[in-house]
Design a protein around this motif. Structure first.
Motif, mmCIF file in Angstrom:
data_model
loop_
_atom_site.group_PDB
_atom_site.id
_atom_site.type_symbol
_atom_site.label_atom_id
_atom_site.label_comp_id
_atom_site.label_asym_id
_atom_site.label_seq_id
_atom_site.Cartn_x
_atom_site.Cartn_y
_atom_site.Cartn_z
ATOM 1 N N THR A 1 0.834 -1.201 0.000
ATOM 2 C CA THR A 1 0.000 0.000 0.000
ATOM 3 C C THR A 1 0.870 1.253 0.000
ATOM 4 O O THR A 1 1.787 1.377 0.817
ATOM 5 C CB THR A 1 -0.914 0.019 1.241
ATOM 6 O OG1 THR A 1 -1.648 -1.201 1.294
ATOM 7 C CG2 THR A 1 -1.868 1.198 1.197
ATOM 8 N N GLY B 1 0.617 -0.785 -6.314
ATOM 9 C CA GLY B 1 0.363 -2.210 -6.300
ATOM 10 C C GLY B 1 1.495 -3.008 -6.882
ATOM 11 O O GLY B 1 2.612 -2.512 -7.032
ATOM 12 N N PRO B 2 1.212 -4.252 -7.156
ATOM 13 C CA PRO B 2 -0.097 -4.905 -7.226
ATOM 14 C C PRO B 2 -0.615 -5.335 -5.847
ATOM 15 O O PRO B 2 0.126 -5.395 -4.882
ATOM 16 C CB PRO B 2 0.183 -6.141 -8.091
ATOM 17 C CG PRO B 2 1.603 -6.492 -7.770
ATOM 18 C CD PRO B 2 2.302 -5.174 -7.545
ATOM 19 N N THR B 3 -1.903 -5.659 -5.825
ATOM 20 C CA THR B 3 -2.539 -6.191 -4.628
ATOM 21 C C THR B 3 -2.315 -7.698 -4.571
ATOM 22 O O THR B 3 -1.736 -8.291 -5.474
ATOM 23 C CB THR B 3 -4.057 -5.933 -4.640
ATOM 24 O OG1 THR B 3 -4.651 -6.724 -5.680
ATOM 25 C CG2 THR B 3 -4.384 -4.457 -4.850
ATOM 26 N N ASP B 4 -2.826 -8.302 -3.518
ATOM 27 C CA ASP B 4 -2.862 -9.760 -3.441
ATOM 28 C C ASP B 4 -3.892 -10.277 -4.444
ATOM 29 O O ASP B 4 -4.818 -9.553 -4.844
ATOM 30 C CB ASP B 4 -3.265 -10.221 -2.037
ATOM 31 C CG ASP B 4 -2.215 -9.879 -0.988
ATOM 32 O OD1 ASP B 4 -1.015 -9.775 -1.339
ATOM 33 O OD2 ASP B 4 -2.602 -9.712 0.180
ATOM 34 N N TYR C 1 -12.563 -3.067 -3.253
ATOM 35 C CA TYR C 1 -11.815 -3.984 -2.398
ATOM 36 C C TYR C 1 -10.300 -3.765 -2.581
ATOM 37 O O TYR C 1 -9.532 -3.817 -1.620
ATOM 38 C CB TYR C 1 -12.204 -5.424 -2.751
ATOM 39 C CG TYR C 1 -11.391 -6.492 -2.071
ATOM 40 C CD1 TYR C 1 -11.662 -6.867 -0.760
ATOM 41 C CD2 TYR C 1 -10.357 -7.130 -2.740
ATOM 42 C CE1 TYR C 1 -10.908 -7.854 -0.127
ATOM 43 C CE2 TYR C 1 -9.606 -8.112 -2.115
ATOM 44 C CZ TYR C 1 -9.884 -8.473 -0.813
ATOM 45 O OH TYR C 1 -9.136 -9.436 -0.195
ATOM 46 N N PHE C 2 -9.881 -3.516 -3.825
ATOM 47 C CA PHE C 2 -8.468 -3.360 -4.124
ATOM 48 C C PHE C 2 -7.903 -1.983 -3.747
ATOM 49 O O PHE C 2 -6.736 -1.877 -3.384
ATOM 50 C CB PHE C 2 -8.194 -3.613 -5.613
ATOM 51 C CG PHE C 2 -8.455 -5.024 -6.051
ATOM 52 C CD1 PHE C 2 -7.955 -6.098 -5.325
ATOM 53 C CD2 PHE C 2 -9.187 -5.288 -7.193
ATOM 54 C CE1 PHE C 2 -8.182 -7.412 -5.725
ATOM 55 C CE2 PHE C 2 -9.425 -6.594 -7.606
ATOM 56 C CZ PHE C 2 -8.922 -7.649 -6.874
ATOM 57 N N GLN D 1 -5.814 -1.485 -0.679
ATOM 58 C CA GLN D 1 -4.552 -2.215 -0.766
ATOM 59 C C GLN D 1 -3.538 -1.467 -1.639
ATOM 60 O O GLN D 1 -2.336 -1.708 -1.546
ATOM 61 C CB GLN D 1 -4.765 -3.615 -1.350
ATOM 62 C CG GLN D 1 -5.630 -4.526 -0.500
ATOM 63 C CD GLN D 1 -5.824 -5.871 -1.179
ATOM 64 O OE1 GLN D 1 -4.855 -6.527 -1.564
ATOM 65 N NE2 GLN D 1 -7.068 -6.285 -1.341
ATOM 66 N N LEU D 2 -4.050 -0.567 -2.478
ATOM 67 C CA LEU D 2 -3.189 0.184 -3.388
ATOM 68 C C LEU D 2 -2.750 1.518 -2.798
ATOM 69 O O LEU D 2 -1.594 1.916 -2.943
ATOM 70 C CB LEU D 2 -3.913 0.443 -4.714
ATOM 71 C CG LEU D 2 -4.261 -0.781 -5.552
ATOM 72 C CD1 LEU D 2 -5.167 -0.384 -6.706
ATOM 73 C CD2 LEU D 2 -2.993 -1.460 -6.044
ATOM 74 N N ARG E 1 -6.430 -9.461 -9.443
ATOM 75 C CA ARG E 1 -5.784 -8.510 -8.544
ATOM 76 C C ARG E 1 -5.852 -7.128 -9.174
ATOM 77 O O ARG E 1 -6.153 -6.983 -10.371
ATOM 78 C CB ARG E 1 -4.339 -8.891 -8.259
ATOM 79 C CG ARG E 1 -3.407 -8.714 -9.437
ATOM 80 C CD ARG E 1 -1.985 -9.062 -9.065
ATOM 81 N NE ARG E 1 -1.095 -8.916 -10.216
ATOM 82 C CZ ARG E 1 0.180 -9.251 -10.214
ATOM 83 N NH1 ARG E 1 0.723 -9.757 -9.111
ATOM 84 N NH2 ARG E 1 0.919 -9.086 -11.283
#
Length: 153
Positions: A2, A20-23, A73-74, A77-78, A108
């Motif tokens: 993040t 990112g990238p996210t999971d 959702y992503f 995380q970013l 992702r």
């Protein structure tokens, strides 16, 4: 990982920053069925596993709007922005669905800050989120998300 910005003003001048990238996130039939239930979109390519085996994608696929909704959702995380009184989602621009997300696949998010400006006393950012499909060269969707952060008093 993040990317953290301690204040909205810290976003200014960060256009071009990659995020990112996210999971990876698994897309299963229960998630697709749940989305169909809350939206009323029960089209067979999404919910009828047996019929979809003979359909154009060889199985069920996620709704495009389900894929788009997972951008929410992503995003945390970013990018994380701190030090504001409140923030609002202003909307989205340039939404494109480029490839179907087959049930059983993983997706992702990756991002890029494409715009930052002051708007009505707040800092507004545009983050382009690309939803990637594991093992595919073509993304599922791309959308420009617009967020507005209002300063603390």
């Amino acid at each position: 990982m993040t990317r953290i910005f301690e204040t909205p003003a810290a976003l200014v001048g960060t256009e071009g920053t990659k995020l990112g990238p996210t999971d990876w996130l698994a897309i299963d039939q229960d998630r697709v069925n749940g989305f169909a239930e809350v939206t009323g979109d029960h089209q067979w390519i999404h919910v009828d596993v047996e019929r979809a085996k003979d359909g154009p994608f060889g199985g069920t696929i996620a709704h495009g709007y389900l894929t788009m909704s997972l951008v929410n959702y992503f995003l945390p995380q970013l990018i994380e922005v701190r030090g504001f009184a409140h923030a609002v989602n202003v909307g989205a621009d340039r939404l494109r669905f480029l490839s179907p997300v087959k049930v059983g696949s993983h997706i992702r998010g990756v991002g890029e800050i494409v715009g930052v400006e002051e708007v009505k006393g707040a800092i507004q950012s545009v983050v382009r989120v690309t939803v990637e499909i594991e093992g595919s060269d073509k993304p599922a969707c791309v959308v420009d998300t617009i967020s507005r952060y209002f300063p603390e008093n």
